[in-house]
Write a protein that holds these residues in place. Structure first.
Motif, PDB file in Angstrom:
ATOM      1  N   ALA A  32       0.863  -1.175   0.000  1.00  0.00           N
ATOM      2  CA  ALA A  32       0.000   0.000   0.000  1.00  0.00           C
ATOM      3  C   ALA A  32       0.901   1.227   0.000  1.00  0.00           C
ATOM      4  N   ILE A  44       2.067   3.183  15.144  1.00  0.00           N
ATOM      5  CA  ILE A  44       1.830   1.842  14.599  1.00  0.00           C
ATOM      6  C   ILE A  44       1.773   0.834  15.737  1.00  0.00           C
ATOM      7  N   THR A  46       0.655  -3.545  16.571  1.00  0.00           N
ATOM      8  CA  THR A  46       0.362  -4.857  16.000  1.00  0.00           C
ATOM      9  C   THR A  46      -0.156  -5.778  17.097  1.00  0.00           C
ATOM     10  N   THR A  48      -1.898  -9.837  17.720  1.00  0.00           N
ATOM     11  CA  THR A  48      -2.340 -11.128  17.202  1.00  0.00           C
ATOM     12  C   THR A  48      -3.427 -11.686  18.105  1.00  0.00           C
ATOM     13  N   ASP A 122      -3.139 -10.291   4.266  1.00  0.00           N
ATOM     14  CA  ASP A 122      -2.760 -11.581   3.724  1.00  0.00           C
ATOM     15  C   ASP A 122      -3.834 -12.567   4.168  1.00  0.00           C
TER      16      ASP A 122
ATOM     17  N   CYS B  31       2.123   2.032  21.089  1.00  0.00           N
ATOM     18  CA  CYS B  31       2.407   2.100  19.654  1.00  0.00           C
ATOM     19  C   CYS B  31       3.868   2.524  19.480  1.00  0.00           C
ATOM     20  N   ALA B  32       4.419   2.200  18.316  1.00  0.00           N
ATOM     21  CA  ALA B  32       5.668   2.827  17.913  1.00  0.00           C
ATOM     22  C   ALA B  32       5.332   4.196  17.331  1.00  0.00           C
ATOM     23  N   ILE B  44       3.682   0.013   2.676  1.00  0.00           N
ATOM     24  CA  ILE B  44       3.419  -0.961   3.746  1.00  0.00           C
ATOM     25  C   ILE B  44       2.973  -2.285   3.139  1.00  0.00           C
ATOM     26  N   SER B  45       3.538  -3.377   3.629  1.00  0.00           N
ATOM     27  CA  SER B  45       3.094  -4.700   3.197  1.00  0.00           C
ATOM     28  C   SER B  45       3.054  -5.652   4.381  1.00  0.00           C
ATOM     29  N   THR B  46       2.207  -6.661   4.280  1.00  0.00           N
ATOM     30  CA  THR B  46       2.009  -7.626   5.358  1.00  0.00           C
ATOM     31  C   THR B  46       2.026  -9.032   4.786  1.00  0.00           C
ATOM     32  N   ASP B  47       2.746  -9.927   5.422  1.00  0.00           N
ATOM     33  CA  ASP B  47       2.765 -11.324   4.986  1.00  0.00           C
ATOM     34  C   ASP B  47       2.710 -12.240   6.197  1.00  0.00           C
ATOM     35  N   TRP B  85      11.205  -0.122   8.517  1.00  0.00           N
ATOM     36  CA  TRP B  85      10.834  -0.688   9.824  1.00  0.00           C
ATOM     37  C   TRP B  85      10.099  -2.014   9.647  1.00  0.00           C
ATOM     38  N   THR B  87       7.422  -4.788  11.842  1.00  0.00           N
ATOM     39  CA  THR B  87       6.691  -5.301  13.007  1.00  0.00           C
ATOM     40  C   THR B  87       6.618  -6.813  12.861  1.00  0.00           C
ATOM     41  N   ALA B  89       4.762 -10.237  14.478  1.00  0.00           N
ATOM     42  CA  ALA B  89       3.826 -10.928  15.362  1.00  0.00           C
ATOM     43  C   ALA B  89       4.164 -12.406  15.279  1.00  0.00           C
ATOM     44  N   ILE B 119      10.179  -2.330  15.206  1.00  0.00           N
ATOM     45  CA  ILE B 119       9.515  -1.265  15.978  1.00  0.00           C
ATOM     46  C   ILE B 119       8.353  -1.782  16.814  1.00  0.00           C
ATOM     47  N   GLY B 121       5.504  -5.425  17.795  1.00  0.00           N
ATOM     48  CA  GLY B 121       4.992  -6.734  17.435  1.00  0.00           C
ATOM     49  C   GLY B 121       4.214  -7.328  18.576  1.00  0.00           C
ATOM     50  N   ASP B 122       4.121  -8.632  18.560  1.00  0.00           N
ATOM     51  CA  ASP B 122       3.313  -9.328  19.537  1.00  0.00           C
ATOM     52  C   ASP B 122       3.861 -10.742  19.630  1.00  0.00           C
ATOM     53  N   THR B 123       3.767 -11.323  20.818  1.00  0.00           N
ATOM     54  CA  THR B 123       4.187 -12.705  20.998  1.00  0.00           C
ATOM     55  C   THR B 123       3.031 -13.448  21.639  1.00  0.00           C
ATOM     56  N   THR B 131       3.441 -13.173  11.408  1.00  0.00           N
ATOM     57  CA  THR B 131       3.012 -12.143  10.470  1.00  0.00           C
ATOM     58  C   THR B 131       3.981 -10.983  10.578  1.00  0.00           C
ATOM     59  N   HIS B 135       7.627  -1.801   6.402  1.00  0.00           N
ATOM     60  CA  HIS B 135       7.381  -0.402   6.069  1.00  0.00           C
ATOM     61  C   HIS B 135       8.623   0.167   5.417  1.00  0.00           C
TER      62      HIS B 135
END
Lengths: 323, 323
Positions: A32, A44, A46, A48, A122, B31-32, B44-47, B85, B87, B89, B119, B121-123, B131, B135
């Motif tokens: 994007a 930003i 994130t 889960t 995704d 947030c960051a 921005i992309s997410t995979d 950057w 993130t 997860a 910057i 995330g999550d565990t 994921t 950025h």
């Protein structure tokens, strides 16, 4: 059924209701493309959510979409930020069209409410889980951080923490509430928490620190205290409880849920003495409920709980996935 | 073992090797906070990568971290963007310290290489998956999109697509390669693909469209053609193959892997006739391998494959998780 990944994405998630001017390219390219206004800082976060851990496997997909977004918007609220864009990575065990329709309808209803745009994500096959990436703005230099609390600042919470844990207990048959309206209220506080976006924005320039209550007050306030290098004195008599929780739950249990239950998504924040008047005006203007529950103290004094002016001892922790 | 979620995150992921000036607040708040330079567009992309689908369950955690990042950086490369950057997860079935150490060491090595910063995330606990949100920046108005191809533009690929699928076949004992160096080359192309970041940046202002090869050339080029409203004529004789794949794989199989195998993370792009000279100069300056494999045609002509100037028929599709 035969339903390709790409057509699935297109069908349920590639519908733009909010077309924000800052989105140059949304879903449909490798990335994007976003154009951020000047003098704004990007925020930003994130999160889960995994089936069986963060939500009950049989949860209504509309409630799930609501909560997944609310939990993430709440992180923006805790920074005083305006919500802007969402990325959604969705892992599904199978293509269930009615589930997808209910989930995506609910998601877009909420996105629309916040004037947010889904900008990418995704879709993969696997055990049900999802990761949301949320993006918002806050005016340069005005974000609420965890690290600004100072001894003498007053500690506040919005709303009535503990309701969410009570609602979960009802859903799991650990709490019986005969009164239908009270039960519905508590369950709704669990399934459909309200991110305190406007509250967070009103706290800008007034609060010295802020966090949202995801893991329980002790755990979350603990993050503020650790980041700020402070301790706290909390007045248990001052804790705000909702009328429904007081009608159906023992006071000690209500307190335990407020302190350690989590998932309330209210804000906990600290305010210097000088800003208390401005805070009252700003939050009351919103019709917000907020309560002073204690005061920041030097780190050497640790975290103290007082009841009727006397110290009491607790050992209740927030929910920790790997504890 | 008893290891809290927060201390786990702190121990393995809260280590800043690259401290970018655009990161106001990284890990450790709700947030960051990021400050984007002027006249830059955010990409921005997410995979999501799920164990057993996107990677073999017994994959070396260092290879997994490498590939997870490379796959995402490749999306930035396809836009001509500079990585900035990440993130992350991460969902883990258990706390395995040696796994986490190897994974995070490899991740930070790569982040450092790209001058990227983690910057947030999550565990969470659950079936192994992750994921990544990536950025980057691209100068205003200069991003490479999928939608700019025009009839007459030339179609290119970088590198030698098909190698990754051959490497996977070796790992899964579907392909026997006696030559150790050749086997190692092909396996490495699968486990450690190189995102074409500099290639993508060199394509800015020169290519009319670009995409990275994640699902196989037919599927990925198909996205360019659909977004641009065009067809394509591909010359199978022109396809670039690596020496190792040609030594150990039948030509038809190599072609099948190039067209439908996926996970090469090379770039496929289109270039107007007028820009071909500038393209040659820019990519050769990088020492890049790139090959013209066909030409964009009007949409009404569809996708045609030519061998020795004669049309041939194919029905090979990219990997589609829900097909």
């Amino acid at each position: 059924m035969a339903c390709g990944e790409f057509s699935l994405i297109a069908r349920y998630f590639d519908r733009v209701r909010s077309s924000r001017l800052d989105v140059e390219t949304g879903i449909g390219d490798d990335c994007a493309l976003l154009n951020i206004p000047e003098k704004q800082t990007l925020a930003i976060s994130t999160d889960t959510l995994v089936s069986g851990i963060h939500f009950l496997p049989d949860i209504d997909p509309a409630d799930l979409a609501y909560k997944a977004l609310a939990v993430n918007v709440s992180d923006l609220a805790a920074m005083g930020a305006d919500p802007a864009w969402l990325t959604l990575a969705l892992t599904l065990p199978e293509v269930n069209e009615s589930w997808l329709a209910a989930f995506s309808d609910s998601l877009f209803e909420q996105l629309n409410y916040y004037d947010m745009q889904l900008i990418g994500g995704d879709t993969t096959r696997g055990p049900l889980s999802m990761t949301l990436g949320i993006h918002g703005y806050v005016p340069l230099g005005r974000a609420l951080k965890r690290s600004g609390a100072k001894p003498g600042d007053w500690i506040y919470v919005t709303g009535t923490p503990g309701d969410s844990a009570a609602g979960l207990a009802i859903l799991q048959d650990r709490l019986q509430v005969d009164d239908e309206a009270d039960a519905a209220y508590l369950v709704k506080r669990h399934l459909r928490p309200t991110p305190r976006v406007l509250h967070g924005q009103a706290l800008r320039d007034r609060a010295s620190s802020a966090i949202d209550l995801s893991d329980g007050l002790i755990s979350d306030l603990g993050h503020i205290l650790k980041a700020s290098g402070c301790g706290a004195r909390l007045d248990l008599n001052a804790f705000p409880f909702s009328a429904p929780i007081l009608r159906h739950v023992e006071p000690e249990q209500a307190l335990r849920w407020a302190l350690g239950g989590g998932e309330d998504y209210e804000l906990c924040f600290t305010v210097p003495e000088l800003n208390r008047g401005a805070l009252d005006v700003a939050l009351k203007h919103l019709g917000a409920t907020f309560t002073c529950i204690g005061q920041v103290v030097p780190e050497s004094e640790g975290v103290q709980f007082l009841r009727d002016g006397q110290p009491v001892v607790f050992d209740w922790k927030g929910y920790d996935h790997f504890a």
